[in-house]
Design a protein around this motif. Structure first.
Motif, PDB file in Angstrom:
ATOM      1  N   GLN A 184       0.847  -1.191   0.000  1.00  0.00           N
ATOM      2  CA  GLN A 184       0.000   0.000   0.000  1.00  0.00           C
ATOM      3  C   GLN A 184       0.883   1.242   0.000  1.00  0.00           C
ATOM      4  O   GLN A 184       1.858   1.321   0.759  1.00  0.00           O
ATOM      5  N   ILE A 185       0.551   2.194  -0.846  1.00  0.00           N
ATOM      6  CA  ILE A 185       1.223   3.496  -0.857  1.00  0.00           C
ATOM      7  C   ILE A 185       0.218   4.542  -0.396  1.00  0.00           C
ATOM      8  O   ILE A 185      -0.912   4.596  -0.893  1.00  0.00           O
ATOM      9  N   VAL A 186       0.622   5.356   0.567  1.00  0.00           N
ATOM     10  CA  VAL A 186      -0.240   6.417   1.104  1.00  0.00           C
ATOM     11  C   VAL A 186       0.530   7.728   1.024  1.00  0.00           C
ATOM     12  O   VAL A 186       1.562   7.889   1.680  1.00  0.00           O
ATOM     13  N   THR A 187       0.046   8.640   0.206  1.00  0.00           N
ATOM     14  CA  THR A 187       0.753   9.899  -0.028  1.00  0.00           C
ATOM     15  C   THR A 187      -0.233  11.056  -0.003  1.00  0.00           C
ATOM     16  O   THR A 187      -1.357  10.932  -0.487  1.00  0.00           O
ATOM     17  N   GLY A 188       0.187  12.180   0.571  1.00  0.00           N
ATOM     18  CA  GLY A 188      -0.655  13.371   0.607  1.00  0.00           C
ATOM     19  C   GLY A 188      -0.909  13.915  -0.786  1.00  0.00           C
ATOM     20  O   GLY A 188       0.016  13.942  -1.619  1.00  0.00           O
ATOM     21  N   ARG A 189      -2.125  14.373  -1.042  1.00  0.00           N
ATOM     22  CA  ARG A 189      -2.482  14.890  -2.370  1.00  0.00           C
ATOM     23  C   ARG A 189      -1.522  15.995  -2.796  1.00  0.00           C
ATOM     24  O   ARG A 189      -1.109  16.064  -3.953  1.00  0.00           O
ATOM     25  N   GLN A 190      -1.138  16.863  -1.861  1.00  0.00           N
ATOM     26  CA  GLN A 190      -0.287  18.007  -2.191  1.00  0.00           C
ATOM     27  C   GLN A 190       1.181  17.775  -1.837  1.00  0.00           C
ATOM     28  O   GLN A 190       1.914  18.719  -1.546  1.00  0.00           O
ATOM     29  N   ASP A 191       1.625  16.540  -1.864  1.00  0.00           N
ATOM     30  CA  ASP A 191       3.025  16.210  -1.585  1.00  0.00           C
ATOM     31  C   ASP A 191       3.932  16.888  -2.618  1.00  0.00           C
ATOM     32  O   ASP A 191       3.801  16.668  -3.822  1.00  0.00           O
ATOM     33  N   VAL A 192       4.864  17.712  -2.137  1.00  0.00           N
ATOM     34  CA  VAL A 192       5.777  18.428  -3.026  1.00  0.00           C
ATOM     35  C   VAL A 192       6.937  17.534  -3.451  1.00  0.00           C
ATOM     36  O   VAL A 192       7.324  17.507  -4.624  1.00  0.00           O
ATOM     37  N   ILE A 193       7.492  16.776  -2.507  1.00  0.00           N
ATOM     38  CA  ILE A 193       8.739  16.072  -2.759  1.00  0.00           C
ATOM     39  C   ILE A 193       8.565  14.946  -3.780  1.00  0.00           C
ATOM     40  O   ILE A 193       9.408  14.752  -4.664  1.00  0.00           O
ATOM     41  N   TYR A 194       7.464  14.187  -3.696  1.00  0.00           N
ATOM     42  CA  TYR A 194       7.284  13.052  -4.592  1.00  0.00           C
ATOM     43  C   TYR A 194       6.168  13.241  -5.619  1.00  0.00           C
ATOM     44  O   TYR A 194       5.952  12.364  -6.452  1.00  0.00           O
ATOM     45  N   CYS A 195       5.470  14.376  -5.564  1.00  0.00           N
ATOM     46  CA  CYS A 195       4.403  14.616  -6.544  1.00  0.00           C
ATOM     47  C   CYS A 195       4.437  16.017  -7.131  1.00  0.00           C
ATOM     48  O   CYS A 195       3.547  16.374  -7.911  1.00  0.00           O
ATOM     49  N   GLY A 196       5.402  16.838  -6.744  1.00  0.00           N
ATOM     50  CA  GLY A 196       5.466  18.186  -7.272  1.00  0.00           C
ATOM     51  C   GLY A 196       4.322  19.071  -6.845  1.00  0.00           C
ATOM     52  O   GLY A 196       4.078  20.122  -7.450  1.00  0.00           O
ATOM     53  N   GLY A 197       3.584  18.676  -5.816  1.00  0.00           N
ATOM     54  CA  GLY A 197       2.496  19.499  -5.294  1.00  0.00           C
ATOM     55  C   GLY A 197       1.104  19.020  -5.649  1.00  0.00           C
ATOM     56  O   GLY A 197       0.124  19.535  -5.129  1.00  0.00           O
ATOM     57  N   ASP A 198       0.988  18.005  -6.544  1.00  0.00           N
ATOM     58  CA  ASP A 198      -0.325  17.460  -6.887  1.00  0.00           C
ATOM     59  C   ASP A 198      -0.160  16.021  -7.356  1.00  0.00           C
ATOM     60  O   ASP A 198       0.241  15.759  -8.484  1.00  0.00           O
ATOM     61  N   CYS A 199      -0.495  15.088  -6.481  1.00  0.00           N
ATOM     62  CA  CYS A 199      -0.306  13.670  -6.798  1.00  0.00           C
ATOM     63  C   CYS A 199      -1.286  13.159  -7.854  1.00  0.00           C
ATOM     64  O   CYS A 199      -1.124  12.038  -8.349  1.00  0.00           O
ATOM     65  N   LEU A 200      -2.298  13.956  -8.205  1.00  0.00           N
ATOM     66  CA  LEU A 200      -3.257  13.537  -9.226  1.00  0.00           C
ATOM     67  C   LEU A 200      -2.934  14.102 -10.606  1.00  0.00           C
ATOM     68  O   LEU A 200      -3.633  13.817 -11.577  1.00  0.00           O
ATOM     69  N   ALA A 201      -1.854  14.871 -10.702  1.00  0.00           N
ATOM     70  CA  ALA A 201      -1.494  15.519 -11.966  1.00  0.00           C
ATOM     71  C   ALA A 201      -0.679  14.564 -12.837  1.00  0.00           C
ATOM     72  O   ALA A 201       0.541  14.702 -12.982  1.00  0.00           O
TER      73      ALA A 201
END
Length: 451
Positions: free
Chosen positions: A375-392
């Motif tokens: 399972q991976i659990v990441t904040g929607r607005q994670d900057v480090i691994y999603c650049g600020g939007d994990c749904l982009a």
């Protein structure tokens, strides 16, 4: 519906439980092959900036440039850990979660001593769901053994320590714990997730389940993070904690502050009076902002503590981000965290070593043969691994973390959950306990609960 039924049963059966915890020092024998890097010894903050400039330069691979050889690191070192279990264990087959923190934190990330522990991951896992937990200070960090920050404290050595602790839990030889756990789940955050992933690749039988929080396969924004941190030497950034300032020196500082006649506990008042004397009119709120959110606040962190910090006298290869403004950018989503908790995290932050930066995912295998649930659990607005939007993702996947499924071709189950209104530091947000329940609920659905 079935998962909700399992959740309700867990809450009914363990609702009256409370965690019982023991702090323990665990000797481990580390054996790791890792890089030998050659960079000049950092003398000051400008050298730290030069290192960051070299590391983030798009025209070079500074890791390859600095790598001169490989060596096998061995030795016995101490890992600081906390073991927690329910006060009343039902069943004979408990599950233990091994909790590994990320950069900037220590094991208290999982049991934050703030606001009556309302943000505690361990409280939810142990009290509400009946898991046992072992949270560790990674090798080189917190109360664990320190060492050469360039060529000793690197990811491979830290994974080796994690592996040894896991084997102890499996064999029933972990200090103060007489249980040989048949079910072990590894839960990581950020760099701790990287290490949990590496562990599953090193020995896919070491773990029965992986929960990787604050993580994805996309490392595109790591240079942005290092640039945001504007890294300084830890010993200069918080000299009372990470430098070599003695208690007597702190007492002398108290006496000097007393000479202003404002008392040694109100630095805002002292600065306000000093500025007024030279005709500078700045609001007390602006003064507070300057003290609390910039490196001025870091330098005085510890002055007002009830117990004077024990200076760690860290080598200059231990770095940290410059101040709370960098902390917020990397870890926290504005409007969705308690400022008091944010400032607490700044006062208690932990450093990162040069060796960790060089080995942050460098050389990690593209896949792991691990065949259990992930399972991976990441904040929607994670900057480090999603650049600020994990749904982009541009429509190519449900989320950026979901794209990591390719790294687990043999996983029995895979889920990527995106926590809303949350930055990288999941556990420091208002809705952190919502993510905790999602994790425990998923583990129960995979048959990994205590029984």
């Amino acid at each position: 519906m079935a998962v909700l039924s399992v959740l309700a049963l867990a809450l009914l059966s363990t609702g009256a439980a409370a965690k019982v915890c023991t702090n323990v020092t665990v000797p481990v024998d580390i054996n790791a092959r890792q890089g030998v890097f050659d960079v000049p010894v950092l003398q000051g903050n400008l050298d730290a900036t030069t290192f960051a400039q070299n590391f983030t330069n798009i025209g070079r691979n500074f890791t390859d440039d600095a790598l001169v050889d490989y060596q096998t690191v061995t030795g016995r070192y101490n890992i600081s850990a906390k073991f927690c279990r329910p006060d009343q264990e039902n069943g004979t087959n408990p599950t233990v979660q091994v909790l590994t923190h990320g950069i900037g934190f220590d094991k208290s990330y999982w049991d934050i001593p703030f606001n009556a522990y309302n943000y505690s991951y361990i409280d939810v896992a142990v009290d509400d769901y009946g898991f046992s937990t072992v949270s560790i200070d990674r090798f080189g960090i917190g109360n664990s053994s320190k060492g050469d920050p360039l060529n000793l404290i690197q990811a491979p050595a830290e994974v080796s320590a994690l592996y040894e602790i896991t084997k102890m839990l499996r064999a029933g030889t972990f200090p103060t714990v007489d249980t040989a756990f048949k079910k072990i789940v590894h839960v990581g955050h950020s760099f701790g997730s990287v290490q949990s992933y590496l562990l599953s690749a090193l020995d896919p039988t070491a773990t029965d389940g992986l929960v990787l929080t604050g993580w994805s396969l996309n490392a595109t924004w790591l240079p942005l993070t290092l640039a945001d941190w504007n890294v300084h030497l830890a010993r200069l950034n918080q000299p009372l904690r990470f430098g070599n300032i003695s208690t007597s020196a702190v007492q002398q500082a108290y006496s000097y502050l007393d000479s202003f006649g404002a008392g040694n506990t109100d630095l805002v008042e002292i600065l306000d009076r000093a500025l007024a004397l030279v005709g500078i009119d700045i609001s007390r709120q602006d003064i507070w902002e300057e003290l609390a959110t910039t490196e001025v606040g870091d330098i005085v962190n510890g002055v007002n503590e009830t117990v004077t910090p024990i200076p760690q006298d860290l080598p200059t290869g231990y770095l940290t981000w410059v101040d709370f403004t960098a902390n917020q950018f990397a870890f926290l989503l504005p409007g969705f965290y308690d400022l008091a908790l944010g400032l607490f995290s700044e006062r208690t932050k932990q450093p990162v070593t040069l060796g960790e930066i060089f080995t942050l995912g460098n050389g990690a295998p593209p896949t792991t043969p691990f065949s259990g649930p992930v399972q991976i659990v990441t904040g929607r607005q994670d900057v480090i691994y999603c650049g600020g939007d994990c749904l982009a993702t541009g429509g190519v996947a449900e989320s950026i973390p979901a794209m990591a499924q390719m790294a687990f071709p043999n996983a029995s189950a895979f889920e990527a959950y995106i926590q809303p209104n949350t930055g990288h530091g999941i556990n420091a947000h208002y809705n952190s306990t919502g993510a905790y329940h999602v994790i425990q609920q998923w583990l129960l659905s995979q048959g990994l609960g205590s029984s």
